[in-house]
Design an enzyme around this catalytic site. Structure first.
Site, PDB file in Angstrom:
ATOM      1  CB  CYS A  72      -0.944   0.042   1.136  1.00 58.99           C
ATOM      2  SG  CYS A  72      -0.357   0.874   2.560  1.00 58.99           S
ATOM      3  CD  GLU A  73      -0.453   5.330  -3.834  1.00 65.52           C
ATOM      4  OE1 GLU A  73       0.146   4.822  -4.693  1.00 65.52           O
ATOM      5  OE2 GLU A  73      -1.364   6.157  -3.952  1.00 65.52           O
ATOM      6  CG  HIS A  74      -2.308   5.598   1.728  1.00 65.35           C
ATOM      7  ND1 HIS A  74      -3.463   4.998   1.526  1.00 65.35           N
ATOM      8  CD2 HIS A  74      -1.980   6.293   0.754  1.00 65.35           C
ATOM      9  CE1 HIS A  74      -4.043   5.585   0.461  1.00 65.35           C
ATOM     10  NE2 HIS A  74      -3.232   6.490   0.025  1.00 65.35           N
ATOM     11  CG  HIS A  75      -0.342   2.862   6.069  1.00 68.69           C
ATOM     12  ND1 HIS A  75      -1.256   2.686   5.488  1.00 68.69           N
ATOM     13  CD2 HIS A  75      -0.406   3.873   6.987  1.00 68.69           C
ATOM     14  CE1 HIS A  75      -2.193   3.766   5.928  1.00 68.69           C
ATOM     15  NE2 HIS A  75      -1.539   4.282   6.774  1.00 68.69           N
ATOM     16  CD  GLN A 113      -8.427  -4.165  -2.569  1.00 59.76           C
ATOM     17  OE1 GLN A 113      -8.171  -4.072  -1.601  1.00 59.76           O
ATOM     18  NE2 GLN A 113      -9.673  -4.998  -3.167  1.00 59.76           N
ATOM     19  CG  HIS A 140      -5.693  -3.447   2.622  1.00 61.95           C
ATOM     20  ND1 HIS A 140      -5.160  -2.476   1.761  1.00 61.95           N
ATOM     21  CD2 HIS A 140      -6.726  -4.066   2.008  1.00 61.95           C
ATOM     22  CE1 HIS A 140      -5.668  -2.578   0.666  1.00 61.95           C
ATOM     23  NE2 HIS A 140      -6.844  -3.470   0.721  1.00 61.95           N
ATOM     24  CB  CYS A 142      -1.901  -0.663   6.544  1.00 56.54           C
ATOM     25  SG  CYS A 142      -3.101  -0.348   5.089  1.00 56.54           S
TER      26      CYS A 142
HETATM   27 ZN    ZN Z   1      -2.006   1.346   3.961  1.00 56.42          ZN
END
Ligand code: ZN
Length: 179
Positions: A72-75, A113, A140, A142
């Site tokens: 995931c590109e956020h975490h 996703q 996920h 995260c």
């Molecule tokens: Zn994430």
């Protein structure tokens, strides 16, 4: 990816986490992570041109349970699950290995996703299929390890095609959901 630079950065990160990068268990970790990242993020180097394997026409092709792993590109934590693809060919059919390669091209990156499903649908639609539906189900880490700490699975979908005939979209959906 410059592996030597990645190794230096990971070493810094280990120090910031509060660990000793010289201790036995950690001294090769920067190298291991650099090696792992070159696989995990191999999607950036993928050419994956979708050459067509055979030309027999078919009304609908469904590929189910294609495993995928992404970050995931956020975490920068993993999310993973399965992807179902249904498409209506236009005189050309893709081999299953090609579909798997397209999935890997877009999953082995920093991603969300929703974008993976759109990327796959766009790629197949640009190859001239009449219609395509892509559905992904994923867990996920995260979500599980931090924040909401929830075990929910996330489902995303993308459709491409001229769906003036709503029946085609319905058929694609039905094909994907039928076990
Ligand atoms: Zn994430």
């Amino acid at each position: 990816m410059d592996k030597e630079r990645v190794k230096k950065l990971i070493r810094e990160l280990i120090i910031e986490i509060g660990e000793d990068p010289t201790r036995e268990g950690l001294k090769d970790t920067p190298r291991r992570i650099a090696d792992a990242y070159s696989e995990i993020f191999a999607g950036y180097d993928s050419d994956s041109e979708l050459s067509v394997q055979f030309s027999e026409d078919s009304e609908m092709v469904v590929a189910k349970n294609i495993q995928f792993y992404s970050m995931c590109e956020h975490h920068m934590l993993p999310f993973y699950g399965t992807i179902q693809i249904a498409y209506i060919p236009n005189g050309r059919v893709f081999g299953i290995s090609k579909l798997v390669r397209v999935v890997e091209k877009f999953s082995k990156r920093l991603q969300i996703q929703e974008r993976i499903t759109k990327n796959i649908a766009d790629e197949l639609y640009s190859q001239g299929v009449k219609g395509v539906a892509v559905i992904a189900d994923a867990e996920h880490l995260c979500m599980k390890m931090r924040g909401v700490k929830n075990d929910a699975k996330v489902t995303t979908s993308a459709f491409r095609g001229t769906f003036e005939d709503k029946k085609i979209k319905e058929e694609l959906l039905k094909a994907i959901h039928t076990k």
